[in-house]
Design a protein around this motif. Structure first.
Motif, PDB file in Angstrom:
ATOM      1  N   LYS A 243      14.665  89.757 119.333  1.00 24.58           N
ATOM      2  CA  LYS A 243      14.495  88.307 119.202  1.00 24.58           C
ATOM      3  C   LYS A 243      15.590  87.712 118.323  1.00 24.58           C
ATOM      4  CE  LYS A 243       9.454  88.411 119.702  1.00 24.58           C
ATOM      5  NZ  LYS A 243       8.157  88.062 119.089  1.00 24.58           N
ATOM      6  N   ASP A 244      16.100  86.561 118.734  1.00 22.48           N
ATOM      7  CA  ASP A 244      17.085  85.834 117.925  1.00 22.48           C
ATOM      8  C   ASP A 244      16.342  84.808 117.069  1.00 22.48           C
ATOM      9  OD1 ASP A 244      19.241  87.231 119.038  1.00 22.48           O
ATOM     10  OD2 ASP A 244      19.300  85.875 120.771  1.00 22.48           O
ATOM     11  N   ILE A 245      15.771  85.291 115.996  1.00 23.51           N
ATOM     12  CA  ILE A 245      14.929  84.442 115.135  1.00 23.51           C
ATOM     13  C   ILE A 245      15.750  83.354 114.453  1.00 23.51           C
ATOM     14  CG2 ILE A 245      13.334  84.447 113.183  1.00 23.51           C
ATOM     15  CD1 ILE A 245      12.277  85.901 115.612  1.00 23.51           C
ATOM     16  N   THR A 247      18.282  81.645 115.321  1.00 25.04           N
ATOM     17  CA  THR A 247      18.718  80.494 116.128  1.00 25.04           C
ATOM     18  C   THR A 247      17.622  79.449 116.291  1.00 25.04           C
ATOM     19  OG1 THR A 247      18.075  81.630 118.175  1.00 25.04           O
ATOM     20  CG2 THR A 247      20.347  81.912 117.407  1.00 25.04           C
ATOM     21  N   THR A 248      16.391  79.782 115.910  1.00 22.46           N
ATOM     22  CA  THR A 248      15.287  78.830 116.078  1.00 22.46           C
ATOM     23  C   THR A 248      15.322  77.709 115.042  1.00 22.46           C
ATOM     24  OG1 THR A 248      13.818  80.177 114.687  1.00 22.46           O
ATOM     25  CG2 THR A 248      13.826  80.629 117.055  1.00 22.46           C
ATOM     26  N   VAL A 249      16.092  77.901 113.969  1.00 23.12           N
ATOM     27  CA  VAL A 249      16.184  76.876 112.915  1.00 23.12           C
ATOM     28  C   VAL A 249      17.656  76.567 112.668  1.00 23.12           C
ATOM     29  CG1 VAL A 249      15.563  76.236 110.562  1.00 23.12           C
ATOM     30  CG2 VAL A 249      14.086  77.803 111.848  1.00 23.12           C
ATOM     31  N   GLU A 361      20.084  90.901 111.920  1.00 23.78           N
ATOM     32  CA  GLU A 361      19.521  90.559 113.225  1.00 23.78           C
ATOM     33  C   GLU A 361      20.370  91.153 114.351  1.00 23.78           C
ATOM     34  OE1 GLU A 361      19.035  86.306 115.035  1.00 23.78           O
ATOM     35  OE2 GLU A 361      17.195  86.818 113.946  1.00 23.78           O
ATOM     36  N   PHE A 432       9.952  79.319 106.918  1.00 19.43           N
ATOM     37  CA  PHE A 432      10.383  79.186 108.315  1.00 19.43           C
ATOM     38  C   PHE A 432      10.084  80.434 109.125  1.00 19.43           C
ATOM     39  CE2 PHE A 432      13.437  76.046 106.458  1.00 19.43           C
ATOM     40  CZ  PHE A 432      13.059  74.958 107.230  1.00 19.43           C
ATOM     41  N   PHE A 433      10.151  81.623 108.483  1.00 17.55           N
ATOM     42  CA  PHE A 433      10.128  82.883 109.216  1.00 17.55           C
ATOM     43  C   PHE A 433       8.981  83.783 108.738  1.00 17.55           C
ATOM     44  CE2 PHE A 433      14.526  81.440 108.445  1.00 17.55           C
ATOM     45  CZ  PHE A 433      14.860  81.074 109.739  1.00 17.55           C
TER      46      PHE A 433
END
Length: 435
Positions: A243-245, A247-249, A361, A432-433
């Motif tokens: 998962k590209d965590i 990039t979500t924020v 990541e 955020f995570f």
């Protein structure tokens, strides 16, 4: 020089006992399974350091009450100790005409503060309450980050310990079987010693790993106020692989959140506000306060029953609070520099931790998700093939050690990734995570 077999057996028993003692239950036998949410709930309820800091908010609020109070009036009354005419102490007798000979005076006075000192002092006290709240929430942020870091460290190290425990259990079974075969002359002494050597090495490594787990558990116990000696088993569902965590924020959102939600930064801004108000207060202190008084004197002067109205204030000829005002101005400049330094620290924290998360990541996502399962299946087949002598001792030990090394490395990489995300939460002041 080879060790004698009785010594080897004794060493084996000692290491086996040590590994079981370090990795298993606590000395008291109490084991608690916790999720990170449960640990946080216990932390918020029980942490003594957090409770102590919260009292400081109440203490600061009492300073506002004190600042709002007006000065108490002063009251005085006096009478003559000795009458020089009648030669009597505390003479309250009457003269020949029946008039009282007593002499007494009385007065009341009230201090009035000028230049808005009271209101400025109230504002300073209110800023003090604000700062106490910021200090509390910054401590909460810091301790919560420490708790989550300890929790995830415990989880992944316990996962690594399970790998060691599985290998140790397998090697113990193989060693037992090989000792029986060696006694019958079917297996060489060299193979038995090779298995024993690998077993001792794994047990020693597990002992070191278990010591690290115990240290993290001890820190977590203090944060959640757990019973001393309680062994904590961390429960966590790691699902970040592939998962590209990050990039979500957006990066700018991380930075904006830090500016809005970092309580240490808010505290630095509040210090600038406090210093500005303190300068105004110090300037107001240069303006004299005054006392209004009302007095009465029965027989002490030329006019009987004399009533007076007075005012009193000091003349600011020398002391006009020059030092306090200059110090307040210097403090303002100092606070602005400290605020700029804090802002620079926030920006640097975001940049560094963003880069760290990105690296872990990419590293974590570069591994094939099936690798761990395939390797685990492979090592099971290796054990079977070694037992039937399809592969030799050297190849078996090499593959077995490779499995342990890779499994532990994967756990460490996952731990590093999770902790990097947690650190990014910490420096932004926003979860955020890893929620």
């Amino acid at each position: 020089m080879l060790l004698k077999r009785p010594f080897i057996n004794l060493l084996f028993i000692g290491l086996l006992f040590l590994s079981c003692r370090l990795f298993g239950q606590s000395p008291a036998g109490d084991t608690v399974k916790l999720t990170v949410k449960q640990a946080e709930d216990l932390f918020l309820k029980n942490n003594l350091q957090l409770i102590t800091q919260h009292y400081n908010i109440g203490i600061a609020e009492t300073q506002v009450i004190t600042a709002k109070l007006f000065p108490n009036p002063d009251f005085s009354v006096a009478t003559a100790l000795y009458n020089t005419q009648t030669h009597k102490f505390l003479d309250f007798g009457k003269d020949s005409l029946g008039n009282s000979q007593a002499e007494y005076t009385g007065g009341i006075s009230q201090l009035f503060r000028t230049a808005g000192k009271r209101n400025k002092n109230i504002q300073l006290a209110k800023i003090g309450v604000e700062q106490a709240r910021y200090q509390f929430f910054d401590l909460l942020r810091t301790l919560k980050a420490s708790l989550r870091s300890d929790f995830f460290t415990i989880y992944f190290q316990q996962e690594s310990a399970k790998v060691y425990a599985t290998e140790i259990n397998t090697l113990q079974k193989i060693l037992k079987a090989y000792k029986e075969q060696n006694a019958k002359g079917n297996v060489s002494e060299k193979d038995v010693l090779g298995i024993q050597s690998q077993l001792y090495s794994l047990q020693a490594e597990l002992a070191g790993l278990a010591a690290g787990i115990d240290a993290s558990i001890s820190q977590l116990q203090l944060l959640i106020k757990a019973k001393p000696g309680t062994y904590i088993e961390a429960e966590y569902n790691y699902d970040l692989d592939g998962k590209d965590i990050l990039t979500t924020v957006p990066y700018q959102k991380l930075l904006d959140s830090a500016y809005n939600n970092r309580y240490d930064l808010r505290l630095a801004k509040s210090a600038v506000t406090y210093n500005d108000m303190n300068l105004k207060y110090q300037q107001a202190l240069a303006v004299p306060d005054f006392n209004l008084s009302l007095g009465f004197d029965r027989n002490g002067g030329t006019v009987p029953y004399f009533t007076n109205l007075g005012i009193e204030f000091n003349l600011p000829l020398f002391d006009r609070n020059q030092g306090g005002i200059k110090q307040a101005r210097i403090t303002i400049d100092q606070g602005k520099v400290q605020l700029q330094a804090q802002q620079n620290q926030v920006e640097n924290d975001i940049a560094v931790n963003y880069l760290t998360v990105s690296r872990y990541e990419k590293l974590s996502n570069s591994f094939d998700p099936k690798f761990r399962g395939d390797f685990t299946h492979l090592i099971q087949e290796v054990v079977k093939n070694y037992e039937v002598r399809n592969i030799g001792l050297i190849e078996f030990l090499y593959l077995y050690d490779s499995y342990k090394t890779n499994a532990v490395q994967l756990n460490n990489i996952q731990l590093s990734r999770v902790n990097a995300l947690e650190q990014l939460n910490f420096v932004t002041g926003t979860p955020f995570f890893n929620q």
